[in-house]
Every structure is written in structure tokens, then in C-alpha cells.
Design an enzyme around this catalytic site. Structure first.
Site, PDB file in Angstrom:
ATOM      1  CG  ASP A 328      -1.780   1.110   1.393  1.00 24.60           C
ATOM      2  OD1 ASP A 328      -2.407   1.434   0.376  1.00 24.60           O
ATOM      3  OD2 ASP A 328      -1.899   1.683   2.480  1.00 24.60           O
ATOM      4  CG  ASP A 521      -1.622   2.520   6.425  1.00 23.55           C
ATOM      5  OD1 ASP A 521      -2.458   1.865   5.772  1.00 23.55           O
ATOM      6  OD2 ASP A 521      -1.583   3.759   6.416  1.00 23.55           O
ATOM      7  CG  ASP A 525      -4.357  -1.305   3.962  1.00 27.53           C
ATOM      8  OD1 ASP A 525      -4.564  -1.482   5.165  1.00 27.53           O
ATOM      9  OD2 ASP A 525      -3.380  -0.697   3.505  1.00 27.53           O
TER      10      ASP A 525
HETATM   11  P1  ADP Z   1      -3.787   4.681  -0.080  1.00 26.14           P
HETATM   12  O1  ADP Z   1      -4.089   3.565  -0.999  1.00 26.14           O
HETATM   13  O2  ADP Z   1      -2.710   5.546  -0.651  1.00 26.14           O
HETATM   14  O3  ADP Z   1      -3.491   4.266   1.302  1.00 26.14           O
HETATM   15  P2  ADP Z   1      -6.567   5.394   0.518  1.00 26.14           P
HETATM   16  O4  ADP Z   1      -7.249   4.246  -0.152  1.00 26.14           O
HETATM   17  O5  ADP Z   1      -6.578   5.415   1.994  1.00 26.14           O
HETATM   18  O6  ADP Z   1      -5.085   5.617  -0.056  1.00 26.14           O
HETATM   19  O7  ADP Z   1      -7.244   6.730  -0.010  1.00 26.14           O
HETATM   20  C1  ADP Z   1      -7.276   7.022  -1.389  1.00 26.14           C
HETATM   21  C2  ADP Z   1      -7.619   8.451  -1.669  1.00 26.14           C
HETATM   22  O8  ADP Z   1      -8.921   8.754  -1.159  1.00 26.14           O
HETATM   23  C3  ADP Z   1      -6.711   9.450  -1.034  1.00 26.14           C
HETATM   24  O9  ADP Z   1      -5.582   9.703  -1.827  1.00 26.14           O
HETATM   25  C4  ADP Z   1      -7.623  10.659  -0.935  1.00 26.14           C
HETATM   26  O10 ADP Z   1      -7.673  11.345  -2.162  1.00 26.14           O
HETATM   27  C5  ADP Z   1      -8.979  10.068  -0.663  1.00 26.14           C
HETATM   28  N1  ADP Z   1      -9.280  10.019   0.767  1.00 26.14           N
HETATM   29  C6  ADP Z   1      -9.414   8.909   1.527  1.00 26.14           C
HETATM   30  N2  ADP Z   1      -9.719   9.222   2.802  1.00 26.14           N
HETATM   31  C7  ADP Z   1      -9.757  10.574   2.851  1.00 26.14           C
HETATM   32  C8  ADP Z   1      -9.988  11.522   3.901  1.00 26.14           C
HETATM   33  N3  ADP Z   1     -10.236  11.150   5.162  1.00 26.14           N
HETATM   34  N4  ADP Z   1      -9.952  12.839   3.579  1.00 26.14           N
HETATM   35  C9  ADP Z   1      -9.693  13.229   2.333  1.00 26.14           C
HETATM   36  N5  ADP Z   1      -9.452  12.388   1.310  1.00 26.14           N
HETATM   37  C10 ADP Z   1      -9.481  11.088   1.548  1.00 26.14           C
HETATM   38 MG    MG Z   2      -3.661   3.373   3.093  1.00 23.56          MG
END
Ligand code: ADP
Ligand code: MG
Length: 628
Positions: A328, A521, A525
Site C-alpha cells: 500500500d 498500514d 486495507d
Molecule cells: P492509499 O491507498 O494511498 O493508502 P486510501 O485508499 O486510503 O489511499 O485513499 C485514497 C484516496 O482517497 C486518497 O488519496 C484521498 O484522495 C482520498 N481520501 C481517503 N480518505 C480521505 C480523507 N479522510 N480525507 C480526504 N481524502 C481522503
Molecule cells: Mg492506506
């Protein structure tokens, strides 16, 4: 040494002295038999009892049974042949017990080693009552209590520092000796040692839910998850022992009958029974039965010492076959600490926009939301926020002071039917909508962890075929990070469900016995962690859900630990295979020699105890992982 081991040592001593002294005593017949029974029963009574119990419980075929039959048989043979030679039976028991003693000492020692390493259980928490510090059981401290941690004490419960600054030694948790500076406002986890200053901490969890308790649970339960090799050994012993008993019986009975009936020779019962008994002594599978679980135990302990918690020996086995590592991005390869780089197209003042964002995000544990709250910098009045909804992989919506606020990516805006202005800067974009109207975007960026690049390189070096990065972030930000780190494949703009789907596709691509590991993390996920062959979670930063869903937890969030974990698992599995081959090999050779009448019982017991001691010493090597 514990009491039982000391008692055993005394028994071994008495039996050994008697065994040496008795040949000087000129006793014959029954008197001689009675004299020799003293050391025999001294050293072997518990084995005889256990064998009898085994027969009673219909679990006959174990090593106690083998030893009992072999030695009682040898004594009976000596009585029958009237040669008074009981020494051999006693010696077999004696050496067997020496081997057992050694093994229990080694197991005890490595167990102690591991619990010492894991000496993180706090004994008390200081609670201030009427100006006085009182030591209370950590179990009784409620969430939100203010506790005081003095220099030199362990942090008993997870919490947030209210007052004071200090340095924490986290080595018991992470295996890394780098101290961590903390000040008011920082979150601290239990199990660290407070080194310099007095800290006032408001607890955020109960003791049972705190990091220390979780880790101790993990370690204590690790040995209950058996690996395939361990299961193989128990199945092997179940078939093997009856088989050798049958073979021994055949060896004692068939050749004399053939000699008598077929060849007209004297039966020579005595020497064939002796061969059969020798065969039984040789066949004792203790080296395997003991050394395999011990190797895994030591491997898990060694990994724990390095800050890598492995939840069971089966995972150690899977880890050693890792061929694909899927990461991730946010919080795993990157620090998950975003800086605000710019604010575009906003009609509000920048501070106002950030304030709205931080308030709307006040309930989320996503690294983005924590970063926005940090950028806001002021105390957040949660009373101003209602109707919070977090949509994984999209963002959040909430009412701030009664006004609709949305903060998230373009997917979120599409969902809400708000058209947004695309951004050309690199980085992660948080689009904002206030009261249903577009209100500009905040550009934030994350930095990769200092060891991420090295981590990918090390994985390649240790034979991982493919590295993959999955992220919910924008393609632009994702591709840039992947290129910087040298990752083979990138998939971006994924929702949590897409990540599971992508992992399934990758699982279908596996070659041979290769296994797929997912490292995350745990924010968004946890489902993927469960779906992969082996889930690895970042422990310090990761969510509780991740630590629960994962099979391996990295205590210090350092991606370099993944390669280390793989190397530790390979070393451990290497030792397991060495012991299997070595022990079975020597056994087979001795069995053949015994059946041919070349090996006597002395050689048999030496081979058995010798192989066991070597196998146990070899197993303990798995504990040493420092230079891997
Ligand atoms: P990653 O795969 O990098 O861990 P996530 O799946 O957690 O990312 O989130 C993907 C995207 O969704 C982030 O890059 C962001 O654009 C948006 N996002 C997720 N959670 C939030 C939040 N709490 N506030 C703002 N944007 C969010
Ligand atoms: Mg993440």
C-alpha cells in the site's frame, strides 16, 4: 534451572555413580538383580509410569513406550540368559534422560530469553490522587485517566502526552535502539521506557486494549498456530512409531523361526531379540519431535527481538516462500505525514478553508485527515461538527457549524455531483465543497520513508520476483513514487474493493509455490491484508484493525524490516529442513546397522542422544537474527 530440572540432575548423578560403582560389588543372582534395579528405577521410574499411562489411555506408541520396552526387554533378556548384564538397560535410560534434561533446559532457556526480550509488561500505573502519586494495577485504569510516567518507568497504557517532554526508548517494541523525542500532544504507546522527563499522560485505551497487551497476546498465542512442517512431524510420529514397533517385532520373531524351520539351524532367540531391542532404541524419534517446534519457536522469538511479530509458525513458513510483495502506498512506503503545499481556486481565506477541512476530518484516522488537523494547528472543537461520514477511498462529508462540507478526491466530488477544477501540481489533491458549491482544492504532499528505496532493493536481492504498489491516490502522485522507489508495477486510483480485486489478479499470477505478501498500514486495507497469502501490517502507525487482520506486524513501520522478516523465516526454515534430513538420515543408517546386528544398544543410545543434542543446538540458532 527450575526445580524439576534440578531434581532430574540429582537422579542422573545418583544413577551414574551407582552404574560405575556396582560392577565392583561381588553379588550374584537375585541379589545382583536387586542391586541393579536401584539405579534403573531411580533414573527410569517416570518413563515406565508414563509408558504405562500411555497404554492405559490407548496412546501407546510414544518415545516413553519405546524406551520402556527396550530397557525392560534388555533386562528380561539378561535374566533369561543368566549373564547378569543389566548395565546396558540402565545406560540407555540414563542417556535418554540426559538428552531429555538437555532438551528441557534448552527449551526453558529460549522461552525465558523470549519473555525477557518481551519484558514489556508494566507492573503498575501512577495515578495522581489528591496530590499524591498512587501505584495502581494498569488493569484498573479507565480510559481518560491522567497517569504520571516517571523517568525509568515503562509507559503502562497507550495515551496522549498532556504535559512534559522526554525521550522514549522504544527498543523493547521495535528492536531498534534509536530513542524517540516526545512532547505534549504526542501519542505514546505502552511498552516504551520513559528515559528523561516526567510525563503526564491521558490514557486513550484500556490496558487490555493497549499495545503491550496486544503484543503479549500475540507472542503467547503464536505457538498455537502450527506450520505444515510441524503437522508433518506429528503425523509422521503417529505412523512411524507403530511401524518401527512392528518392524522390531518382526526382527525378533521371523529370523529365528526361519532359521529353525527353514534352515535347520539353532533359533538363537537371544541375539535376535537383542537386535530388535536395539532397533527400538535407535528408532526413537525424539530429535525430530523436539527440534522442529523448537526451531520455529526460536525463529519467532528471534523475529520478535528484531521488532517483527510473527503470529504463528505457519506464517514463518509462508513468509519464507514470498515471491511477490504488494505494498500500500500511504503510510507504508510513504510517511503518511502530508504537508500543505498550496491552496488553489479558493474564494475563502486559506485559513478558513483549512479550518473547514480540519473540522470535517476531525473524526477520521486517515493520514490525510491527521495532516489537515495538524496544518490547522488549533484545538478542534468537535461540538461544531455533526453528521460526519467517511467514504473509504473518497473522503469525508460533514456539517460544520450547520453548513455542508465535503473534503476528498474527484471521485467524491463526482459522487456529490459537484464539478471540480482539476489540478496540475504533483501531489495529492483535496477538493473542497462548501454548501454544495466547489470551494477550491488543497494540494498536499507526502514524502517517502527514508528506507523505502533500500527496502525494495533488499527485497529484490533476497529473491522477491515482483514488487507492486497499490494506492487510492492519483495516478500522477503514484507513478512518481513508484518510479522513485524502483517498484515494478503500480495501480492507482483504487477503492478499497479494487485493491482486493487487484490482489486477487496478482494471486492468480503466482508461479509454483510462490506466495504473495501484502504490506499495509491498515487504513482502508484490512480486507486486503486478510486476502493475501500473508498480511504484513505497520504496527506503530497502523490501526488496530490492521494489527488484528495481519499475520506479521512490523513494530517500527520500517519497510526494510520486510526483507529482514523474509531472511529470518528462510533461516528458520533452513534449520528445520537441516534437522529433518539430519535426524532421519542418521536414524535410517543406525536402523540398518541395528537390524544387521552391527550396532549394539550403546551405539544406539549415543546416536539418539547425540542427534537430539545437535538438532536442539541447531534449532537454537534460529534465535540469532541480528546480522541477517
Ligand atoms: P492509499 O491507498 O494511498 O493508502 P486510501 O485508499 O486510503 O489511499 O485513499 C485514497 C484516496 O482517497 C486518497 O488519496 C484521498 O484522495 C482520498 N481520501 C481517503 N480518505 C480521505 C480523507 N479522510 N480525507 C480526504 N481524502 C481522503
Ligand atoms: Mg492506506
Amino acid at each position: 534451572m527450575n526445580k524439576k530440572q534440578k531434581k532430574m540432575l540429582v537422579r542422573i548423578g545418583i544413577a551414574a555413580i551407582l552404574l560405575l560403582a556396582l560392577p565392583q560389588v561381588p553379588a550374584e543372582g537375585l541379589a545382583r538383580f536387586a542391586l541393579y534395579m536401584i539405579p534403573y528405577l531411580t533414573i527410569g521410574y517416570d518413563i515406565l509410569l508414563k509408558a504405562a499411562k500411555g497404554i492405559k489411555n490407548r496412546q501407546i506408541f510414544d518415545e516413553n513406550f519405546l524406551m520402556a520396552v527396550a530397557t525392560v526387554g534388555a533386562i528380561a533378556l539378561a535374566l533369561y540368559q543368566k549373564n547378569g548384564d543389566y548395565t546396558e538397560a540402565i545406560a540407555v535410560m540414563l542417556f535418554y534422560q540426559i538428552g531429555e534434561w538437555f532438551q528441557s533446559y534448552a527449551v526453558g532457556k529460549s522461552r525465558r530469553n523470549i519473555s525477557e526480550l518481551m519484558d514489556i509488561r508494566p507492573d503498575y500505573a501512577n495515578v495522581e490522587q489528591e496530590g499524591q502519586l498512587e501505584q495502581v494495577d494498569p488493569d484498573e485504569v479507565e480510559i481518560g485517566t491522567v497517569i504520571v510516567v516517571q523517568p525509568g518507568e515503562k509507559v503502562p497504557i497507550d495515551g496522549v502526552v498532556l504535559e512534559g517532554a522526554s525521550t522514549l526508548n522504544t527498543s523493547a517494541l521495535t528492536g531498534e535502539s534509536l530513542p524517540r523525542d516526545i512532547q505534549a500532544g504526542d501519542e505514546i504507546v505502552s511498552g516504551c521506557i520513559n528515559m528523561t522527563g516526567v510525563l503526564k499522560v491521558r490514557t486513550t485505551r484500556e490496558f487490555g486494549e493497549s499495545t503491550v497487551s496486544k503484543i503479549l497476546d500475540l507472542v503467547e498465542n503464536a505457538s498455537s498456530r502450527k506450520s505444515r512442517s510441524e503437522n508433518f512431524i506429528s503425523r509422521f510420529a503417529r505412523v512411524y512409531t507403530p511401524a518401527v514397533c512392528g518392524a522390531a517385532l518382526a526382527l525378533a520373531v521371523l529370523p529365528p523361526l526361519v532359521r529353525m524351520a527353514g534352515m535347520g539351524l539353532p533359533a538363537d532367540w537371544g541375539s535376535w531379540i537383542y537386535r530388535a531391542l536395539t532397533f527400538l532404541v535407535i528408532s526413537c524419534p525424539c530429535a525430530l519431535v523436539i527440534s522442529i517446534p523448537l526451531s520455529f519457536f526460536a525463529g519467532i522469538g528471534g523475529a520478535g527481538k528484531a521488532g517483527i511479530l510473527v503470529k504463528g509458525s505457519n506464517y514463518l513458513e509462508t513468509l519464507s516462500q514470498t515471491g511477490i510483495v504488494v505494498f500500500d502506498k500511504t503510510g507504508t512506503l510513504t510517511q503518511g505525514v502530508f504537508e500543505v503545499n498550496g491552496i488553489h481556486h479558493s474564494e475563502l481565506e486559506n485559513e478558513r478553508l483549512i479550518e473547514y477541512a480540519a473540522l470535517a476530518e476531525s473524526a477520521s484516522s486517515h493520514p490525510i485527515s491527521r495532516s489537515l488537523q495538524r496544518a490547522y494547528g488549533k484545538e478542534i472543537d468537535r461540538g461544531r461538527v455533526t453528521d460526519i461520514r467517511e467514504i473509504s477511498g473518497n473522503g469525508v462529508t460533514a456539517k460544520v457549524d450547520g453548513v455542508e462540507v465535503a473534503a476528498g478526491n474527484d471521485k467524491l466530488m463526482n459522487r456529490l455531483g459537484i464539478s471540480c477544477i482539476p489540478c496540475h501540481s504533483a501531489g495529492t489533491i483535496i477538493h473542497m465543497a462548501i454548501d454544495g458549491a466547489y470551494a477550491g482544492h488543497i494540494v498536499i504532499s507526502d514524502v517517502v520513508k527514508p528506507h523505502s528505496e533500500e527496502a525494495i532493493r533488499l527485497l529484490k536481492k533476497s529473491g522477491v520476483r515482483k514488487t507492486v504498489m497499490l494506492t487510492g491516490d492519483r495516478k500522477k502522485a503514484a507513478d512518481q513514487t513508484a518510479a522513485q522507489l524502483g517498484i515494478d508495477e503500480v495501480y492507482s486510483e483504487l477503492l478499497p474493493a479494487d485493491k482486493v480485486e487487484q490482489v486477487e489478479k496478482l494471486l492468480a499470477e503466482k508461479r509454483g509455490k510462490e506466495k504473495l505478501a501484502f504490506v499495509g498500514d491498515g487504513i482502508n486495507d484490512a480486507p486486503v491484508l486478510g486476502r493475501a497469502d500473508i498480511g504484513i501490517a505497520m504496527g506503530a502507525m497502523g490501526s488496530d484493525a490492521a494489527i488484528e487482520a495481519a499475520d506479521v506486524v512490523l513494530m517500527d513501520d520500517d519497510p526494510m524490516q520486510i526483507a529482514k522478516a523474509i531472511r529470518i523465516s528462510r533461516k528458520c526454515l533452513g534449520i528445520v529442513y537441516q534437522n529433518i534430513v539430519f535426524a532421519i538420515g542418521i536414524k535410517l543408517i543406525c536402523l540398518v546397522l541395528g537390524a544387521l546386528g552391527i550396532a549394539n544398544m550403546w551405539l544406539a543410545i549415543f546416536a539418539d542422544v547425540g542427534v537430539m543434542i545437535l538438532a536442539v543446538l541447531n534449532a537454537i540458532r534460529a534465535l540469532f537474527v541480528k546480522n541477517l
